[in-house]
Design a protein around this motif. Sequence first.
Motif, PDB file in Angstrom:
ATOM      1  N   MET A   1      -3.697   1.681 -43.068  1.00  0.00           N
ATOM      2  CA  MET A   1      -3.483  -0.053 -42.370  1.00  0.00           C
ATOM      3  C   MET A   1      -4.741  -0.201 -41.258  1.00  0.00           C
ATOM      4  O   MET A   1      -4.999  -0.785 -41.525  1.00  0.00           O
ATOM      5  CB  MET A   1      -2.495   0.347 -42.246  1.00  0.00           C
ATOM      6  N   TRP A   2      -5.335   0.602 -40.886  1.00  0.00           N
ATOM      7  CA  TRP A   2      -7.092   0.507 -40.094  1.00  0.00           C
ATOM      8  C   TRP A   2      -7.249  -0.025 -40.812  1.00  0.00           C
ATOM      9  O   TRP A   2      -8.347  -0.270 -40.535  1.00  0.00           O
ATOM     10  CB  TRP A   2      -6.672   1.893 -38.696  1.00  0.00           C
ATOM     11  N   SER A   3      -7.828   0.044 -42.306  1.00  0.00           N
ATOM     12  CA  SER A   3      -9.703   0.185 -43.105  1.00  0.00           C
ATOM     13  C   SER A   3      -9.012  -0.971 -43.905  1.00  0.00           C
ATOM     14  O   SER A   3      -9.652  -0.747 -44.875  1.00  0.00           O
ATOM     15  CB  SER A   3      -9.273   1.530 -43.920  1.00  0.00           C
ATOM     16  N   THR A   4      -7.391  -1.994 -44.473  1.00  0.00           N
ATOM     17  CA  THR A   4      -7.621  -2.696 -45.242  1.00  0.00           C
ATOM     18  C   THR A   4      -8.340  -4.053 -44.292  1.00  0.00           C
ATOM     19  O   THR A   4      -7.982  -4.594 -44.310  1.00  0.00           O
ATOM     20  CB  THR A   4      -6.422  -2.796 -45.095  1.00  0.00           C
ATOM     21  N   TRP A   5      -9.786  -4.413 -45.331  1.00  0.00           N
ATOM     22  CA  TRP A   5     -10.487  -5.197 -44.527  1.00  0.00           C
ATOM     23  C   TRP A   5     -10.522  -6.483 -46.025  1.00  0.00           C
ATOM     24  O   TRP A   5     -11.507  -5.387 -46.664  1.00  0.00           O
ATOM     25  CB  TRP A   5     -11.642  -5.237 -44.180  1.00  0.00           C
TER      26      TRP A   5
ATOM     27  N   VAL B   1      -3.199  20.274 -31.451  1.00  0.00           N
ATOM     28  CA  VAL B   1      -3.585  18.679 -32.562  1.00  0.00           C
ATOM     29  C   VAL B   1      -3.787  18.770 -33.767  1.00  0.00           C
ATOM     30  O   VAL B   1      -4.102  19.613 -34.432  1.00  0.00           O
ATOM     31  CB  VAL B   1      -4.291  18.014 -31.051  1.00  0.00           C
ATOM     32  N   GLU B   2      -3.315  18.098 -34.681  1.00  0.00           N
ATOM     33  CA  GLU B   2      -3.741  17.655 -35.736  1.00  0.00           C
ATOM     34  C   GLU B   2      -4.896  16.800 -36.110  1.00  0.00           C
ATOM     35  O   GLU B   2      -4.291  15.442 -35.300  1.00  0.00           O
ATOM     36  CB  GLU B   2      -2.661  17.669 -36.863  1.00  0.00           C
ATOM     37  N   ILE B   3      -5.785  15.925 -36.362  1.00  0.00           N
ATOM     38  CA  ILE B   3      -6.538  15.725 -36.878  1.00  0.00           C
ATOM     39  C   ILE B   3      -6.643  14.797 -38.755  1.00  0.00           C
ATOM     40  O   ILE B   3      -6.613  15.826 -39.208  1.00  0.00           O
ATOM     41  CB  ILE B   3      -7.557  16.151 -36.400  1.00  0.00           C
ATOM     42  N   PHE B   4      -6.428  13.191 -38.442  1.00  0.00           N
ATOM     43  CA  PHE B   4      -6.784  12.751 -39.077  1.00  0.00           C
ATOM     44  C   PHE B   4      -7.600  11.552 -38.745  1.00  0.00           C
ATOM     45  O   PHE B   4      -7.648  11.010 -38.756  1.00  0.00           O
ATOM     46  CB  PHE B   4      -5.186  11.518 -39.647  1.00  0.00           C
ATOM     47  N   HIS B   5      -9.084  11.901 -40.384  1.00  0.00           N
ATOM     48  CA  HIS B   5      -9.357  10.982 -40.570  1.00  0.00           C
ATOM     49  C   HIS B   5      -9.394   9.719 -40.789  1.00  0.00           C
ATOM     50  O   HIS B   5      -8.619   9.806 -42.004  1.00  0.00           O
ATOM     51  CB  HIS B   5     -11.054  11.583 -40.890  1.00  0.00           C
ATOM     52  N   GLY B   6      -9.875   8.579 -39.953  1.00  0.00           N
ATOM     53  CA  GLY B   6      -9.603   7.432 -41.396  1.00  0.00           C
ATOM     54  C   GLY B   6     -10.302   7.019 -41.561  1.00  0.00           C
ATOM     55  O   GLY B   6      -9.462   6.028 -43.003  1.00  0.00           O
TER      56      GLY B   6
ATOM     57  N   ASP C   1     -26.574   5.871 -36.613  1.00  0.00           N
ATOM     58  CA  ASP C   1     -26.979   5.733 -37.808  1.00  0.00           C
ATOM     59  C   ASP C   1     -26.571   6.241 -38.516  1.00  0.00           C
ATOM     60  O   ASP C   1     -26.665   6.901 -40.038  1.00  0.00           O
ATOM     61  CB  ASP C   1     -28.623   6.725 -37.413  1.00  0.00           C
ATOM     62  N   ALA C   2     -25.322   6.455 -38.217  1.00  0.00           N
ATOM     63  CA  ALA C   2     -24.638   6.648 -39.867  1.00  0.00           C
ATOM     64  C   ALA C   2     -23.952   5.851 -40.306  1.00  0.00           C
ATOM     65  O   ALA C   2     -23.896   4.956 -39.988  1.00  0.00           O
ATOM     66  CB  ALA C   2     -22.840   7.238 -38.965  1.00  0.00           C
ATOM     67  N   VAL C   3     -23.379   6.557 -41.947  1.00  0.00           N
ATOM     68  CA  VAL C   3     -23.815   5.212 -42.649  1.00  0.00           C
ATOM     69  C   VAL C   3     -21.396   5.021 -42.963  1.00  0.00           C
ATOM     70  O   VAL C   3     -20.231   5.765 -43.167  1.00  0.00           O
ATOM     71  CB  VAL C   3     -23.678   5.625 -44.349  1.00  0.00           C
ATOM     72  N   TYR C   4     -21.592   3.709 -43.091  1.00  0.00           N
ATOM     73  CA  TYR C   4     -19.994   3.328 -42.777  1.00  0.00           C
ATOM     74  C   TYR C   4     -19.165   2.817 -43.745  1.00  0.00           C
ATOM     75  O   TYR C   4     -19.940   1.482 -43.826  1.00  0.00           O
ATOM     76  CB  TYR C   4     -19.745   2.431 -41.564  1.00  0.00           C
ATOM     77  N   ASP C   5     -18.349   2.197 -44.455  1.00  0.00           N
ATOM     78  CA  ASP C   5     -17.372   1.716 -45.358  1.00  0.00           C
ATOM     79  C   ASP C   5     -17.195   1.126 -43.905  1.00  0.00           C
ATOM     80  O   ASP C   5     -16.746   0.805 -43.164  1.00  0.00           O
ATOM     81  CB  ASP C   5     -16.426   2.681 -45.674  1.00  0.00           C
ATOM     82  N   ILE C   6     -17.353  -0.412 -44.640  1.00  0.00           N
ATOM     83  CA  ILE C   6     -16.850  -2.112 -43.806  1.00  0.00           C
ATOM     84  C   ILE C   6     -15.974  -1.666 -43.670  1.00  0.00           C
ATOM     85  O   ILE C   6     -14.968  -2.430 -42.888  1.00  0.00           O
ATOM     86  CB  ILE C   6     -17.531  -2.715 -44.300  1.00  0.00           C
ATOM     87  N   GLN C   7     -14.527  -1.432 -44.639  1.00  0.00           N
ATOM     88  CA  GLN C   7     -13.603  -1.492 -44.365  1.00  0.00           C
ATOM     89  C   GLN C   7     -13.006  -0.710 -43.116  1.00  0.00           C
ATOM     90  O   GLN C   7     -12.136  -0.983 -42.435  1.00  0.00           O
ATOM     91  CB  GLN C   7     -12.702  -1.041 -45.557  1.00  0.00           C
ATOM     92  N   SER C   8     -13.886  -0.123 -42.439  1.00  0.00           N
ATOM     93  CA  SER C   8     -13.879   0.991 -41.282  1.00  0.00           C
ATOM     94  C   SER C   8     -13.448   0.148 -40.090  1.00  0.00           C
ATOM     95  O   SER C   8     -13.468   1.282 -39.071  1.00  0.00           O
ATOM     96  CB  SER C   8     -13.979   2.131 -41.442  1.00  0.00           C
TER      97      SER C   8
END
Length: 598
Positions: free
Chosen positions: A29-33, A410-415, A449-456
């Motif tokens: 839901m944080w990534s719905t752009w 902790v458990e880790i989840f990437h967006g 310098d990383a590549v990002y999906d603009i939805q994130s």
Amino acid sequence: MINEAMFRGRSRRLAVGAITVVIVLLVSMWSTWSRGNTSEVLDLKEDGLDFINKEMHAASKPSPHPSRNKEDLYRTMNTKQQFCRIDSTPKIKPSLPRIKPFDWVYGSDITSRLNSTFEIINKKSAYEVCDRIQVRITARNGRNEQKRFGGDYFRSRIVTNDHKGHTWSSMSDGEVDDHGDGTYTATFTLKWPGEVVIRIYLVHPSEAVSVLQKQSQSQLARYSYKGIFCSNHGPVVQEERECNVFMSPQTKHVCKFTDRRTRLSWYCHHPTRAGLNCSHWCRFRSDSRSAITYMMTTLPEKEKALFQTSIMNNRNLLHSKDYTVQAKPDIHQRMDFLPPCKPGIHGNSFAHSGYYADDEWVSSYCNILRFSSSFPATLDCLRKKTLFFLGDSTVKQLFDYFMKRLEGNVEIFHGNTFSAGKSAPILAVDEKHRINLIFRSHGYPIGDDAVYDIQSIQYLANTLDDMKVGDKSVVIVSIWRYFTPHSESLYEERIRTIVEAVKRLHTRSPKTLVIFNSANTGNMDTLESVVYNSDWYARNLDEILRRELSGYDRIGFLDSWEMTNAQLFPHRTHPVGMHVQNLADHLLSFICPSSQLK
């Protein structure tokens, strides 16, 4: 909305199976752009972290610490020191002086570190702890002539190393005062007994500051970013185009992406390949290599040589014939304790700075508890809480500290699986203690310098508006690092949108704790680090942040600028040594101040 069937088949423990689905849904839901002129990313409405907490509580109720009660833990962490009394009336740090752009002809015109001097004003035969001393700095050029104008950037510090291997260090009380005539004043409060050594550094000569100032006031791009346009309908078509926060009005065929709520804009050159248009913008990255190439080809050789004198090392230390004072203990001006850390106590006062005692940071304003010495106390403080770390990679450093502190729990989840850079959204959950740690980057510009999906990617004001928070929520904001290559007006606009969003958050949830972290000093050991990330830029951004926060007393403040100016470790954009641990102790002292235990 992501289909829950995507998650079927994962072999997970039954007790947390339902939780995993909720977490991934939350991150998605944080990534719905929506592309174009909208920006809707974070939506923690009905089934947000409250639902996760309920599920965790049902799966594993936390047990109390078996051996020591809470008051004992906090009492043992309290540093037993006395503190100088300070003026309780807040004073806003004065604006940094601006100098008129000027040209210089010869290398001997430039402020010389070797010829510039400092002296203690009206030095006394004896000093006591909590006394103040003033130091006059006189800037001189390569011909040993006193400069007739200001603008030099000096850094000042006092240090003590005793014969037992203990060290103390502090920056001056506020920035060095520029009198505009080639003389400067640094003021120090003596906070510990012993022989105190005064150190003055020339960070930038005024000639270099003139160039940096011109760049900081310009809207022209000084860093490079790329937008990737892609179409997956039919044959795959992709094209990479130049993007930035501003483009010249003369630039033709530009895609303008304006956020519907904040009205903040981002620009990219229109794609040229057939089948692509502005709506096909799909990914983003910064391009440091192109930025460095651009700098090396456009920066005049004269200015390159000038900045070479600004590369930070020990050679920038000024000399003085008289640079020490003896401070004797004195209890008459001292207090036995400091008040607890709470909102409204932040670094807008320049009464005097904090200091390092060995590896521990001692604030001048509130009592920092040493949570780092007690893991049970850290868990007890964080239990049932959700911490949002919002901003750039400097707050990510703090997020990583707590991830390591809770390692194994902790458990880790990437967006977003595509976005793997330092600014990608991350959610970490400690089920046993019901602790949620969430990191989310700010919006454009991002420069790692990383590549990002603009939805994130989302502007922080929108993130703050969309978050579901409560009494157990803590929001930590740190945003400055990726703004140093841009105009000060851009940063000022961004901070204002964030502060207004914080005010709206407090309207919804008055008891949510919000804490801002300041800028910090960085490494200036290469030409590009000086040109793009000079501490002179960071200092100006820090001043803007403090000014914008000064009228709002419902926030806490972590003064990384003061801490890193005082430290004896090398200056780094991501500070080394004990900085992050001390920052974490200060943060936890806001979340769990000693006054709550009474």
